[in-house]
Design a protein around this motif. Structure first.
Motif, PDB file in Angstrom:
ATOM      1  N   GLU A   1       0.846  -1.189   0.000  1.00 33.69           N
ATOM      2  CA  GLU A   1       0.000   0.000   0.000  1.00 33.69           C
ATOM      3  C   GLU A   1       0.880   1.236   0.000  1.00 33.69           C
ATOM      4  O   GLU A   1       1.811   1.344   0.793  1.00 33.69           O
ATOM      5  CB  GLU A   1      -0.899  -0.001   1.243  1.00 33.69           C
ATOM      6  CG  GLU A   1      -1.767   1.233   1.395  1.00 33.69           C
ATOM      7  CD  GLU A   1      -2.506   1.247   2.712  1.00 33.69           C
ATOM      8  OE1 GLU A   1      -3.065   2.311   3.056  1.00 33.69           O
ATOM      9  OE2 GLU A   1      -2.519   0.217   3.418  1.00 33.69           O
ATOM     10  N   THR A   2       0.607   2.148  -0.918  1.00 36.53           N
ATOM     11  CA  THR A   2       1.369   3.387  -0.991  1.00 36.53           C
ATOM     12  C   THR A   2       0.761   4.435  -0.071  1.00 36.53           C
ATOM     13  O   THR A   2      -0.449   4.683  -0.109  1.00 36.53           O
ATOM     14  CB  THR A   2       1.403   3.921  -2.429  1.00 36.53           C
ATOM     15  OG1 THR A   2       2.066   2.978  -3.265  1.00 36.53           O
ATOM     16  CG2 THR A   2       2.145   5.242  -2.499  1.00 36.53           C
ATOM     17  N   LEU A  43       1.055   8.163   0.338  1.00 37.19           N
ATOM     18  CA  LEU A  43       1.605   9.367  -0.261  1.00 37.19           C
ATOM     19  C   LEU A  43       1.902  10.443   0.766  1.00 37.19           C
ATOM     20  O   LEU A  43       2.857  11.213   0.606  1.00 37.19           O
ATOM     21  CB  LEU A  43       0.643   9.911  -1.316  1.00 37.19           C
ATOM     22  CG  LEU A  43       0.638   9.200  -2.664  1.00 37.19           C
ATOM     23  CD1 LEU A  43      -0.369   9.862  -3.598  1.00 37.19           C
ATOM     24  CD2 LEU A  43       2.023   9.206  -3.279  1.00 37.19           C
ATOM     25  N   CYS A  53       5.883   6.699   1.608  1.00 36.84           N
ATOM     26  CA  CYS A  53       6.415   5.382   1.918  1.00 36.84           C
ATOM     27  C   CYS A  53       5.493   4.311   1.354  1.00 36.84           C
ATOM     28  O   CYS A  53       4.378   4.587   0.896  1.00 36.84           O
ATOM     29  CB  CYS A  53       6.583   5.199   3.426  1.00 36.84           C
ATOM     30  SG  CYS A  53       5.042   4.946   4.325  1.00 36.84           S
ATOM     31  N   THR A  54       5.995   3.077   1.365  1.00 37.62           N
ATOM     32  CA  THR A  54       5.225   1.921   0.937  1.00 37.62           C
ATOM     33  C   THR A  54       5.103   0.955   2.108  1.00 37.62           C
ATOM     34  O   THR A  54       6.115   0.533   2.679  1.00 37.62           O
ATOM     35  CB  THR A  54       5.905   1.196  -0.253  1.00 37.62           C
ATOM     36  OG1 THR A  54       5.984   2.108  -1.358  1.00 37.62           O
ATOM     37  CG2 THR A  54       5.138  -0.039  -0.662  1.00 37.62           C
ATOM     38  N   ILE A  87       8.174   4.919  -2.672  1.00 34.59           N
ATOM     39  CA  ILE A  87       6.831   4.536  -3.111  1.00 34.59           C
ATOM     40  C   ILE A  87       6.899   3.674  -4.364  1.00 34.59           C
ATOM     41  O   ILE A  87       7.835   3.767  -5.149  1.00 34.59           O
ATOM     42  CB  ILE A  87       5.937   5.774  -3.362  1.00 34.59           C
ATOM     43  CG1 ILE A  87       6.505   6.644  -4.488  1.00 34.59           C
ATOM     44  CG2 ILE A  87       5.759   6.581  -2.093  1.00 34.59           C
ATOM     45  CD1 ILE A  87       5.564   7.787  -4.879  1.00 34.59           C
ATOM     46  N   GLY A  88       5.913   2.799  -4.493  1.00 35.41           N
ATOM     47  CA  GLY A  88       5.801   1.968  -5.688  1.00 35.41           C
ATOM     48  C   GLY A  88       6.143   0.518  -5.422  1.00 35.41           C
ATOM     49  O   GLY A  88       6.772   0.162  -4.429  1.00 35.41           O
ATOM     50  N   LEU A 119       4.276   3.516 -12.054  1.00 39.03           N
ATOM     51  CA  LEU A 119       4.164   4.244 -10.793  1.00 39.03           C
ATOM     52  C   LEU A 119       3.461   5.578 -11.010  1.00 39.03           C
ATOM     53  O   LEU A 119       2.548   5.947 -10.249  1.00 39.03           O
ATOM     54  CB  LEU A 119       5.552   4.473 -10.193  1.00 39.03           C
ATOM     55  CG  LEU A 119       5.612   5.409  -8.983  1.00 39.03           C
ATOM     56  CD1 LEU A 119       4.777   4.857  -7.835  1.00 39.03           C
ATOM     57  CD2 LEU A 119       7.054   5.637  -8.552  1.00 39.03           C
TER      58      LEU A 119
END
Length: 441
Positions: free
Chosen positions: A253-254, A256, A260-261, A279-280, A346
């Motif tokens: 789960e991203t 925003l 972070c992920t 992220i991604g 992404l």
């Protein structure tokens, strides 16, 4: 210089290389860096197309080196001197000797994309058990040899990134580094001008596994249709990651707001999770590889996942940062079709006004036009504003795209709330200068 496991005196150099001692010299580290050579080190004078570092021997002698390794005697001061038949081979022999003096785990990582990120994550995972030595950004032949010769005496594990730009390079590097754990991150279209086609890339990357010895661990990517079918040498241990693997990414789960992920993996030690400061999906998949390596080394995987939270990108590799309320994705270190598609995928997940600035992907050979055309079409669907840089993208630009020849010609970009800018291209396209302009705007 204090003697250590990774220093050599003239007798040890001659033994390792088959060379002849012209003048004895004390123990010291070995380097081929004529500019940065330090007092007490041995300098090896390499030769190649258009250069011959034998001409630099007087300069390095003036810096107080312990001695020089050369292909013919040179009349210089009273320093150690060993003459060898071939200085490149001598440096490899010394690097191999240094590696065999190292008893800790040594991880060798190659792949068409994701080597550096995986290297950094593996280093973090193994740091749970002790100090880890990682190669710097120079993953070439020279860089790898220097990495082995530069092993610190106090290090517990080593992680080396192995790059290939021509057929046979990975086999060569594998023969010198002799990794106890071997990782092929991916097989994709990179350096096709020299490797020929995807089949040639596969042969090149597979060489790391083909050279594995009994007891070595090979970390296999089950999500790559090519690597999952590879047969490993007898007596090696197969550790897998990907769908149905020993390590499997099950949730991602991203976030925003926090950039972070949040990821969770199924492992032989149970479920583990982490907040990855990027992220991604790429970061989460590369982290799965690091967990696979760590599991093979007996690391507590929950602790390894916790260590991932210290990750920071090395250089401009999917570096995401806030600028004037918007998001800047600086992925300008390099590019090939796989990494370009990953960056666009992404971008497609991010809300707001999306700008993609894409530079040419180099060394794709006869397939270059097709890859650029396909990715330009993807970018057209993803981006609200598309800027293409370079002749390869320019030749296949879709209607509505802005086409410029160089990074200097990229028009002024707007950052702000709700705006996302992706910069992605091969290093020679110099899109990092565009990133710098945005940061300094």
């Amino acid at each position: 210089m204090t003697s250590s496991r990774f220093t050599f005196d003239s007798a040890a150099i001659a033994t390792a290389t088959g060379g002849s001692v012209v003048r004895p010299g004390p123990a010291g580290r070995v380097t081929a860096h004529c500019i940065d050579v330090q007092s007490g080190e041995w300098f090896v004078a390499l030769t190649g197309d258009g250069y011959d570092d034998h001409v630099n021997v007087p300069n390095v002698v003036a810096k107080g080196v312990a001695g020089v390794i050369v292909q013919h005697p040179i009349p210089v001061g009273d320093v150690g001197m060993v003459v060898v038949e071939d200085t490149w081979r001598a440096m490899a022999d010394l690097a191999r000797t240094a590696r065999r003096r190292f008893s800790g785990p040594l991880v060798g990582i190659t792949g068409s994309t994701g080597k550096t990120t995986t290297r950094d994550l593996v280093g973090l995972a193994l740091s749970v058990q002790g100090s880890v030595y990682r190669t710097d950004m120079n993953n070439s032949r020279t860089g790898t040899l220097h990495a082995l010769l530069g092993l610190p005496d106090t290090v517990d594990a080593a992680v080396l990134e192995l790059a290939s730009f021509k057929p046979g390079e990975i086999a060569y590097l594998a023969s010198v580094t002799e990794p106890s754990c071997r990782v092929v991150v991916s097989v994709g279209p990179a350096h096709l001008e020299r490797l020929g086609d995807l089949g040639g890339v596969e042969v090149e990357k597979r060489a790391l596994f083909d050279a594995a010895r009994p007891g070595d661990r090979c970390v296999v990517n089950l999500d790559d249709v090519r690597t999952r079918e590879w047969t490993l040498p007898e007596g090696t241990q197969r550790i897998t990651h990907g769908l149905g693997g020993d390590i499997e990414l099950v949730r991602m789960e991203t976030d925003l707001a926090a950039l972070c992920t949040k990821a969770e993996w199924r492992t032989p030690q149970g479920m583990v999770s982490a907040r990855l400061p990027s992220i991604g999906p790429v970061i989460a998949r590369n982290a799965a590889i690091a967990l696979a390596v760590a599991w093979g080394e007996g690391v507590d995987l929950a602790a390894a996942a916790q260590a991932f939270e210290q990750y920071t990108p090395t250089g401009p590799r999917l570096r995401v940062e806030r600028q004037s309320g918007g998001l800047l994705i600086d992925d300008t270190y390099n590019a090939n079709p796989v990494s370009m598609r990953g960056a666009l995928d992404l971008l497609a997940t991010l809300p707001g006004h999306r700008t993609a600035v894409l530079g040419d992907m180099l060394e794709l050979g006869a397939a270059s036009a097709e890859y650029h055309r396909d990715l330009a079409a993807v970018a057209e669907q993803v981006a609200d504003q598309l800027i293409l840089v370079g002749p390869a993208f320019g030749a296949v630009a879709p209607p509505g795209a802005v086409v410029v020849d160089t990074s200097e010609a990229v028009p002024e970009l707007q950052m702000g709330d709700g705006r996302v800018v992706l910069l992605k291209g091969s290093r020679k396209m110099a899109l990092d200068t565009v990133a710098d302009r945005l940061r300094n705007a």
